[in-house]
Design a protein around this motif. Structure first.
Motif, PDB file in Angstrom:
ATOM      1  N   TYR A  46       0.715  -1.276  -0.168  1.00 26.75           N
ATOM      2  CA  TYR A  46       0.018   0.018   0.058  1.00 26.75           C
ATOM      3  C   TYR A  46       0.748   1.266   0.096  1.00 26.75           C
ATOM      4  O   TYR A  46       0.424   2.275  -0.601  1.00 26.75           O
ATOM      5  CB  TYR A  46      -0.994  -0.101   1.177  1.00 26.75           C
ATOM      6  N   VAL A  75      -5.759   3.569   1.621  1.00 25.81           N
ATOM      7  CA  VAL A  75      -5.792   3.963   2.972  1.00 25.81           C
ATOM      8  C   VAL A  75      -7.200   2.951   3.828  1.00 25.81           C
ATOM      9  O   VAL A  75      -7.007   2.305   4.813  1.00 25.81           O
ATOM     10  CB  VAL A  75      -6.076   5.440   3.565  1.00 25.81           C
ATOM     11  N   GLN A  78      -6.140  -0.905   3.872  1.00 26.19           N
ATOM     12  CA  GLN A  78      -5.163  -0.764   4.758  1.00 26.19           C
ATOM     13  C   GLN A  78      -6.100  -1.084   6.158  1.00 26.19           C
ATOM     14  O   GLN A  78      -5.687  -1.951   6.927  1.00 26.19           O
ATOM     15  CB  GLN A  78      -4.205   0.304   4.982  1.00 26.19           C
ATOM     16  N   GLY A  79      -6.976  -0.049   6.219  1.00 29.13           N
ATOM     17  CA  GLY A  79      -7.575  -0.290   7.694  1.00 29.13           C
ATOM     18  C   GLY A  79      -8.448  -1.686   7.642  1.00 29.13           C
ATOM     19  O   GLY A  79      -8.727  -2.124   8.761  1.00 29.13           O
ATOM     20  N   ASP A  90      -6.120   0.134  15.362  1.00 30.66           N
ATOM     21  CA  ASP A  90      -5.356   0.445  14.234  1.00 30.66           C
ATOM     22  C   ASP A  90      -5.924   0.729  12.918  1.00 30.66           C
ATOM     23  O   ASP A  90      -5.792   1.704  12.122  1.00 30.66           O
ATOM     24  CB  ASP A  90      -4.089  -0.374  14.083  1.00 30.66           C
ATOM     25  N   SER A  93      -8.271   3.864  12.980  1.00 30.61           N
ATOM     26  CA  SER A  93      -7.534   4.989  12.656  1.00 30.61           C
ATOM     27  C   SER A  93      -7.294   5.301  11.190  1.00 30.61           C
ATOM     28  O   SER A  93      -7.436   6.441  10.722  1.00 30.61           O
ATOM     29  CB  SER A  93      -6.074   4.804  13.292  1.00 30.61           C
ATOM     30  N   LYS A  94      -7.051   4.280  10.535  1.00 32.55           N
ATOM     31  CA  LYS A  94      -6.965   4.284   9.001  1.00 32.55           C
ATOM     32  C   LYS A  94      -8.213   4.422   8.233  1.00 32.55           C
ATOM     33  O   LYS A  94      -8.262   5.485   7.370  1.00 32.55           O
ATOM     34  CB  LYS A  94      -6.361   3.087   8.579  1.00 32.55           C
ATOM     35  N   LYS A  97      -8.815   8.186   8.695  1.00 30.73           N
ATOM     36  CA  LYS A  97      -7.870   9.053   7.702  1.00 30.73           C
ATOM     37  C   LYS A  97      -8.488   8.810   6.250  1.00 30.73           C
ATOM     38  O   LYS A  97      -8.461  10.039   5.564  1.00 30.73           O
ATOM     39  CB  LYS A  97      -6.435   8.402   7.959  1.00 30.73           C
TER      40      LYS A  97
END
Length: 202
Positions: A46, A75, A78-79, A90, A93-94, A97
């Motif tokens: 990523y 993103v 990723q999350g 975590d 948080s992604k 974003k």
């Protein structure tokens, strides 16, 4: 090298008008870079995909809306991966974003919740794994707190199923706690209110 020179030119004259030949070249460059980004994306590289998109951002034919979509999706994935690995904080948080980059990614987040959490919870309910279903949906609520169907109907329904199973097992304290949690989400939930009357009279 072309991107470097283009970046310098756009800083000097942001409104520079390019001819058709230049625009054809930019289309070829953007096509190559987006293919490269997709390749890295599929490999779950990523950060590499994000760098390619960032590099392409100087191209005049790569409009800001498309850039935001591409960056937000990277993103978001990723999350999503982090959440599925059990690293919920975590992952959240992604996702936050991703929404900052492009608010429209909220649709993707809701689709993720429905596909990976709501379906799984319903399958657990069919297997009479009521507590596990509630726990699964509580994670979903953290991911998509604005999902009205989830918060107003699906999760209260799960609390009812869980409470009812505890009532049948004569766990009065557990039944009360589950009903209370469900009613807090939906005060007019008929099944929970009916169960509460039965529990109260018992």
């Amino acid at each position: 090298a072309a991107l470097t020179y283009l970046g310098d030119l756009r800083k000097t004259d942001p409104k520079y008008v390019f001819d058709a030949k230049a625009n054809d070249a930019f289309n070829r460059i953007l096509s190559k870079l987006t293919r490269d980004a997709d390749t890295e994306f599929k490999k779950k590289n990523y950060d590499a995909a994000s760098l390619i998109v960032e590099k392409a951002s100087v191209l005049p034919n790569f409009d800001e809306f498309k850039q935001k979509q591409f960056k937000a999706r990277i993103v978001f994935i990723q999350g999503k991966d982090l959440i599925l690995e059990g690293k919920v904080d975590d992952g959240l948080s992604k996702l936050a974003k991703a929404k900052e980059i492009d608010i429209n990614i909220g649709t993707e987040i809701n689709n993720f919740v429905n596909a990976d959490f709501v379906r799984a919870a319903k399958d657990m309910q069919r297997k009479r794994q009521y507590k596990e279903a509630v726990d699964k949906l509580l994670v979903a609520q953290r991911i998509a707190p604005d999902n009205k169907d989830l918060v107003g109907t699906i999760l209260p329904d799960a609390y009812y199923e869980y409470a009812n199973s505890l009532f049948i097992a004569r766990d009065d304290k557990g039944t009360h706690a589950a009903m209370k949690a469900g009613i807090a989400l939906n005060k007019e939930h008929k099944n929970i209110k009916n169960l509460w009357s039965r529990w109260d009279s018992t």
